[in-house]
Design a protein around this motif. Structure first.
Motif, PDB file in Angstrom:
ATOM      1  N   LEU A 104     118.413  60.103  -6.321  1.00 62.39           N
ATOM      2  CA  LEU A 104     119.153  59.038  -5.643  1.00 62.39           C
ATOM      3  C   LEU A 104     118.675  58.878  -4.197  1.00 62.39           C
ATOM      4  O   LEU A 104     118.614  57.758  -3.675  1.00 62.39           O
ATOM      5  CB  LEU A 104     120.655  59.338  -5.682  1.00 62.39           C
ATOM      6  N   GLU A 105     118.319  59.986  -3.555  1.00 62.18           N
ATOM      7  CA  GLU A 105     117.782  59.895  -2.193  1.00 62.18           C
ATOM      8  C   GLU A 105     116.441  59.157  -2.178  1.00 62.18           C
ATOM      9  O   GLU A 105     116.177  58.363  -1.272  1.00 62.18           O
ATOM     10  CB  GLU A 105     117.643  61.293  -1.585  1.00 62.18           C
ATOM     11  N   LEU A 106     115.606  59.415  -3.172  1.00 60.68           N
ATOM     12  CA  LEU A 106     114.335  58.691  -3.247  1.00 60.68           C
ATOM     13  C   LEU A 106     114.577  57.203  -3.486  1.00 60.68           C
ATOM     14  O   LEU A 106     113.945  56.346  -2.845  1.00 60.68           O
ATOM     15  CB  LEU A 106     113.452  59.258  -4.353  1.00 60.68           C
ATOM     16  N   LEU A 107     115.518  56.881  -4.376  1.00 63.92           N
ATOM     17  CA  LEU A 107     115.845  55.473  -4.615  1.00 63.92           C
ATOM     18  C   LEU A 107     116.371  54.817  -3.343  1.00 63.92           C
ATOM     19  O   LEU A 107     116.115  53.635  -3.096  1.00 63.92           O
ATOM     20  CB  LEU A 107     116.879  55.353  -5.732  1.00 63.92           C
ATOM     21  N   THR A 108     117.099  55.575  -2.536  1.00 70.35           N
ATOM     22  CA  THR A 108     117.585  55.051  -1.252  1.00 70.35           C
ATOM     23  C   THR A 108     116.421  54.537  -0.416  1.00 70.35           C
ATOM     24  O   THR A 108     116.458  53.426   0.128  1.00 70.35           O
ATOM     25  CB  THR A 108     118.337  56.153  -0.479  1.00 70.35           C
ATOM     26  N   ARG A 109     115.365  55.335  -0.332  1.00 72.54           N
ATOM     27  CA  ARG A 109     114.197  54.939   0.467  1.00 72.54           C
ATOM     28  C   ARG A 109     113.444  53.773  -0.175  1.00 72.54           C
ATOM     29  O   ARG A 109     112.944  52.878   0.508  1.00 72.54           O
ATOM     30  CB  ARG A 109     113.281  56.147   0.649  1.00 72.54           C
ATOM     31  N   VAL A 110     113.364  53.794  -1.512  1.00 72.80           N
ATOM     32  CA  VAL A 110     112.694  52.701  -2.224  1.00 72.80           C
ATOM     33  C   VAL A 110     113.441  51.390  -1.999  1.00 72.80           C
ATOM     34  O   VAL A 110     112.840  50.351  -1.690  1.00 72.80           O
ATOM     35  CB  VAL A 110     112.591  53.020  -3.728  1.00 72.80           C
TER      36      VAL A 110
END
Length: 246
Positions: free
Chosen positions: A159-165
């Motif tokens: 979810l943190e990676l999706l936040t950046r994406v």
């Protein structure tokens, strides 16, 4: 009372207890019309009542985040929103050999797929209007290995990676996307395992458990115009890291 969110509509998932309820109350106090999601209608009514007693506006929508169609229905019933807070999540502890398929799927479906579907449904309309804010609730366990919490931490790391994406994907359209990584927090969920939050608190520099309101205060800041240049950030609300000492 300052109302920087006046005229805005905010959907908060998992808003019937703990951090989610505290976020719902905080955003309503800043002027947002709150759409509180949860599974239990009685607890949903309690959240709405808590907001209305303070002069705010709220309504409740029940939805099962393990079912994709139910998540899409939640988005449809919520309608256009200015703020999306993906707060709902589960954590069921267990070692890797003891984590069965159903446990694995529940974590992926609730912690990762549900926010993804809500982003698919609700962020593009924000982008079309040229404004919007998303905050994803993460955890210290997404960046620091936590015993018995591998799949929980892995889904939150995703979810943190999706936040950046999403911050990159929608930033030029005026939509900001950030995450809050919470440390040990006193909630009804952590109370189910006595001593859990308190034990984890000994690993923080502050040496104490957070209140749900302390996490909600940071979310509230991120969704206001005061945070207008904060995008793609994972804000650690973890009490600080203990120094390594020989």
């Amino acid at each position: 009372m300052s109302t920087p969110l006046a005229g805005s509509r905010a959907l908060i998932t998992g808003a019937t207890s703990g951090i989610g309820k505290a976020i719902a109350v905080a955003l309503a106090g800043l002027g947002a019309q709150v759409i509180a999601h949860g599974r239990d209608a009685d607890r949903g009514a309690q959240t709405v009542e808590a907001i209305e007693k303070r002069g705010g506006k709220a309504r409740f929508i029940a939805a099962d985040l393990t079912e994709p169609d139910s998540v899409r229905r939640l988005a449809a019933e919520a309608g256009p929103v200015d703020i999306l807070v993906n707060n709902a999540g589960i954590y069921e502890f267990g070692a890797t050999p003891d984590t069965d398929d159903k446990t694995f799927d529940r974590h992926v479906n609730i912690n990762l797929r549900a926010p993804y579907i809500l982003a698919q449904q609700l962020i593009p309309p924000m982008a079309a209007r040229g404004t919007g804010v998303v905050v994803n609730l993460s955890t210290l366990a997404a960046s620091v290995p936590a015993r018995q919490a591998g799949i929980y931490g892995a889904t939150k790391a995703g979810l943190e990676l999706l936040t950046r994406v999403w911050a990159d994907e929608f930033g030029r359209s005026g939509v900001r996307v950030n995450a809050v990584a919470a440390g040990p927090t006193e909630t009804p969920g952590t109370a189910v395992t006595p001593g859990l939050a308190e034990g984890l608190a000994t690993t923080t520099a502050l040496g104490r458990v957070a209140s749900a309101e302390e996490i909600a205060n940071v979310v509230a800041f991120l969704v206001t115009p005061a945070a207008s240049y904060v995008n793609g950030a994972v804000v650690a609300v973890t009490g600080g890291q203990l120094a390594i000492a020989p």
